[in-house]
Design an enzyme around this catalytic site. Structure first.
Site, short mmCIF file in Angstrom:
data_model
loop_
_atom_site.label_atom_id
_atom_site.label_comp_id
_atom_site.label_asym_id
_atom_site.label_seq_id
_atom_site.Cartn_x
_atom_site.Cartn_y
_atom_site.Cartn_z
CG HIS A 82 42.31 45.80 103.70
ND1 HIS A 82 42.87 46.84 102.52
CD2 HIS A 82 41.31 45.64 102.76
CE1 HIS A 82 42.08 46.85 101.62
NE2 HIS A 82 40.89 46.16 101.70
CD1 TRP B 294 45.51 42.05 98.84
CD2 TRP B 294 47.31 40.81 98.59
NE1 TRP B 294 45.15 41.28 98.12
CE2 TRP B 294 46.13 40.64 97.75
CE3 TRP B 294 48.63 40.08 98.52
CZ2 TRP B 294 46.51 39.47 96.71
CZ3 TRP B 294 48.49 39.26 97.54
CH2 TRP B 294 47.48 38.73 96.65
CE LYS C 55 41.21 46.96 93.84
NZ LYS C 55 42.36 47.12 94.40
CB SER D 2 39.38 48.01 99.56
OG SER D 2 40.37 46.83 99.36
C1 GTR Z 1 41.12 41.78 98.03
C2 GTR Z 1 41.62 42.21 96.60
C3 GTR Z 1 42.09 43.87 96.93
C4 GTR Z 1 41.08 44.77 97.32
C5 GTR Z 1 40.21 44.00 98.38
C6 GTR Z 1 38.82 44.69 98.93
O1 GTR Z 1 40.76 40.65 97.90
O2 GTR Z 1 42.73 41.48 96.37
O3 GTR Z 1 42.61 44.25 95.60
O4 GTR Z 1 40.37 45.27 96.60
O5 GTR Z 1 39.90 42.67 98.33
O6 GTR Z 1 38.53 45.29 98.16
O7 GTR Z 1 38.72 44.72 99.99
#
Ligand code: GTR
Length: 423
Positions: free
Chosen positions: A404, A353, A266, A262
């Site tokens: 996720h 998302w 990045k 996540s």
């Molecule tokens: C979310 C965000 C994502 C992702 C995620 C995470 O809120 O919108 O870009 O990075 O968090 O890190 O779990």
């Protein structure tokens, strides 16, 4: 000899069948993806076409890297001069004898202050004669959360979950809280070491005007459009972790794979772009600002991410809020910056998302730079079916069922790919 480039992948043109405008809410409808053209990673700023590895390495790669530094992640400092490592724990019979556990504090300045330091947790498989290949990455909740091993130092930092959860100090109850994401025994059984650092040791995950974490050491990198952002700080921390791994005799740092989930995915991708010592890069559900294409405007958008997390990217990136079309690059070029090294992009079906299809298209779009090196990038004619990893080329991709997260399924994919592609 440089092979000629397949013409079919020079450009992607994704067209909409229905409306070209995007709803007020967030778009999860493929038909509402706006029309866009991806910039060709192999066309230089002066319009000429890159035709050889030398031109890519000597001219174009630097241009692409500069675009991302200047417009998205910001600039990062180099290795701090006073940096030192102090091993504060060594247990040769950890995990029931499977592994050696080491914990190391990395001091970033000459004085040993907690503010300018971070702790590495390292597990090395026992019974392996050669220096071990290693996976390394940042974690969300503290080193003690990745395993219930009571020997792991309980982090004394403020813990935050980044999204409305009050900051707090970790308690023993959080030991092993994130263990499902870190199958340490699986790594040991397969002969890989694992090293991790708490992200908050590098930079706390909230908008603090860049006063905390490692930013406090580099005020000259702030107050400018290409400021040292939080994602860049995490990526920088990953390079400092690798600096330590290079000194550890039981680790083969030439066989080091960075992994991130996540927001930390990045950072892993950006670390791979900035630091070519990294041998393999894994992006797990990194989404917007990671592997997913921004121009698709699907799921999380540039405006949304810059609003919810104004500290993640540099100031210049805010110019592209609701204006992705103006971006002179897209995330397929971040994948291209990993070439010719192996890279793995993974998505999850219920993680809309993060735009799974945008992650796939990005992996595909980066492939042409691999072709320049005579390596196949992502070998897949179409978006691979759920649960069927595509690992034939030097870019691997999978989409698994579920949400996720990081699961054993994901890890098995990464380990299989590392077995095959790690140098
Ligand atoms: C979310 C965000 C994502 C992702 C995620 C995470 O809120 O919108 O870009 O990075 O968090 O890190 O779990």
């Amino acid at each position: 000899m440089t092979p000629s480039l397949p013409r079919t992948i020079l450009f992607f043109m994704i067209t909409s069948c229905a409306a070209s405008a995007v709803d007020d809410g967030f778009n999860y409808d493929e038909e509402k993806v706006p029309k866009f053209t991806l910039p060709d990673p192999l066309v230089r700023a002066d319009g000429s076409k890159v035709a050889s590895v030398d031109e890519w390495k000597g001219k174009r790669r630097g241009e692409v890297l500069e675009l991302f530094r200047d417009q998205m992640y910001g600039r990062m400092p180099g290795r701090p001069e006073g940096m030192r490592f102090k091993v504060f724990d060594e247990e040769t019979k950890a995990l029931g004898g499977k592994a050696t556990r080491r914990q190391i504090t990395v001091f970033l300045t000459k004085s040993e202050t907690a503010e300018a330091s971070f702790d590495i947790l390292l597990y090395i498989p026992n019974g392996v004669e050669e220096p071990a290949p290693v996976f390394f990455g940042l974690n969300f909740q503290g080193n003690h959360a990745i395993h219930d091993d009571p020997g792991i130092r309980l982090s004394e930092r403020w813990m935050d979950k980044g999204q409305g959860v009050e900051n707090h100090h970790a308690t023993a109850a959080s030991r092993g809280a994130a263990a499902s994401r870190w199958p340490v025994e699986m790594l040991m059984d397969r002969g890989y070491a694992l090293a991790t650092v708490y992200r908050g040791d590098i930079d706390p995950d909230y908008d603090d005007a860049f006063e905390n974490g490692v930013h406090s050491l580099y005020p000259e990198f702030q107050g400018r459009g290409d400021n040292f952002s939080t994602v860049a700080a995490w990526a920088w921390g990953l390079s400092r972790l690798l600096d330590y791994l290079e000194t550890d005799k039981r680790i083969n740092a030439k066989r080091a794979a960075v992994i991130g989930h996540s927001r930390l995915g990045k950072a892993a991708l950006w670390a791979g772009a900035e630091d070519e010592r990294i041998a393999l890069v894994v992006s797990n559900d990194s989404g917007c600002g990671g592997a997913a294409l921004s121009k698709r405007h699907f799921g999380e958008t540039v405006q949304r991410i810059n609003t919810s997390f104004p500290h993640w990217f540099c100031e210049n990136f805010k110019k592209y809020n609701e204006n992705e079309i103006a971006l002179p690059f897209d995330q397929h070029m971040l994948i291209a910056l990993q070439a010719p090294r192996p890279v793995y992009v993974a998505s999850a079906e219920e993680d809309q998302w993060a735009d799974p299809r945008g992650e796939y298209l990005s992996a595909k779009g980066g492939s042409q730079v691999y072709a320049l090196f005579g390596r196949e990038g992502l070998v897949a004619d179409a978006w691979p079916p759920v649960g069927k990893p595509a690992q034939e080329g030097w870019i691997a991709y999978h989409i698994r069922a579920g949400k996720h997260d990081v699961t054993d399924f994901d890890w098995r994919g990464y380990l299989d790919f590392a077995d095959k592609r790690m140098p």
